[in-house]
Design a protein around this motif. Structure first.
Motif, mmCIF file in Angstrom:
data_model
loop_
_atom_site.group_PDB
_atom_site.id
_atom_site.type_symbol
_atom_site.label_atom_id
_atom_site.label_comp_id
_atom_site.label_asym_id
_atom_site.label_seq_id
_atom_site.Cartn_x
_atom_site.Cartn_y
_atom_site.Cartn_z
ATOM 1 N N PHE A 187 -15.045 28.927 19.672
ATOM 2 C CA PHE A 187 -13.914 28.930 20.619
ATOM 3 C C PHE A 187 -14.408 27.602 21.582
ATOM 4 O O PHE A 187 -15.456 27.645 22.057
ATOM 5 N N CYS A 219 -15.094 29.175 25.993
ATOM 6 C CA CYS A 219 -16.345 30.387 26.068
ATOM 7 C C CYS A 219 -17.168 30.280 24.948
ATOM 8 O O CYS A 219 -18.306 30.762 25.442
ATOM 9 N N CYS A 227 -10.339 31.892 22.100
ATOM 10 C CA CYS A 227 -10.047 33.381 21.780
ATOM 11 C C CYS A 227 -8.997 33.880 22.694
ATOM 12 O O CYS A 227 -8.438 33.139 23.631
ATOM 13 N N CYS A 253 -9.620 33.857 26.673
ATOM 14 C CA CYS A 253 -9.321 32.624 27.250
ATOM 15 C C CYS A 253 -7.969 32.256 27.260
ATOM 16 O O CYS A 253 -7.646 31.895 28.371
ATOM 17 N N ARG A 255 -16.557 36.909 31.337
ATOM 18 C CA ARG A 255 -15.971 38.273 31.352
ATOM 19 C C ARG A 255 -17.177 39.322 30.864
ATOM 20 O O ARG A 255 -17.900 38.834 30.103
#
Ligand SMILES: [Zn+2]
Length: 143
Positions: free
Chosen positions: A22, A25, A59, A62, A122
């Motif tokens: 990704f 992230c 993802c 995000c 996160r």
């Protein structure tokens, strides 16, 4: 006329270009519990097209936080700046990892604004990074 949704062929090209990692992230799709998203860097509603040069491999986390944002606030300078654009900028120029590779740290206003807006740290991401690091699978090697 460009469609909002990319074709299967285009999705596959975006995924291959990102090497299955990704682009915000840096999580690896192979370890994701959810299917990937193809993200419009400049939103379709702003007239930008569904073409390789405007798409990123992301993802769902995000992609959801980015939504239609193209700018965010840098917590240091308090200025509104453009978000990271994986087609025009290099991840390593704007971000780095902290010492144990769990946190993404913004090195520039763009990096910091993107960390905040997309919530790149996160809890689920941190836990996954920690677990993968223990198995030698994080951070991903992509450059
Ligand atoms: Zn992500």
């Amino acid at each position: 006329m460009s469609q909002r949704k990319p074709s299967e062929k285009l999705k596959s090209r975006v995924k291959d270009r990102a090497k299955n990692i990704f682009e915000y992230c840096k999580s690896q799709a192979v370890f994701s519990s959810q299917p990937f998203a193809i993200e419009h860097i400049i939103p379709f509603i702003e007239g930008r097209k569904t073409v390789l040069s405007n798409l990123a491999f992301a993802c769902h986390g995000c992609n959801g936080h980015k939504y239609t944002h193209t700018t965010g606030r840098d917590i240091v300078t308090r200025k509104e700046v453009s978000l990271f654009n994986p087609r025009k900028q290099h991840w390593n120029d704007h971000f780095t990892w902290n010492d144990d590779f769990t946190l993404i740290v913004g090195k520039t206003p763009i990096g910091r604004a993107t960390v905040e807006t997309l919530q790149l740290n996160r809890e689920g991401c941190l836990n996954l990074r920690r677990a993968l690091f223990a198995f030698g699978k994080h951070p991903p090697i992509d450059d």
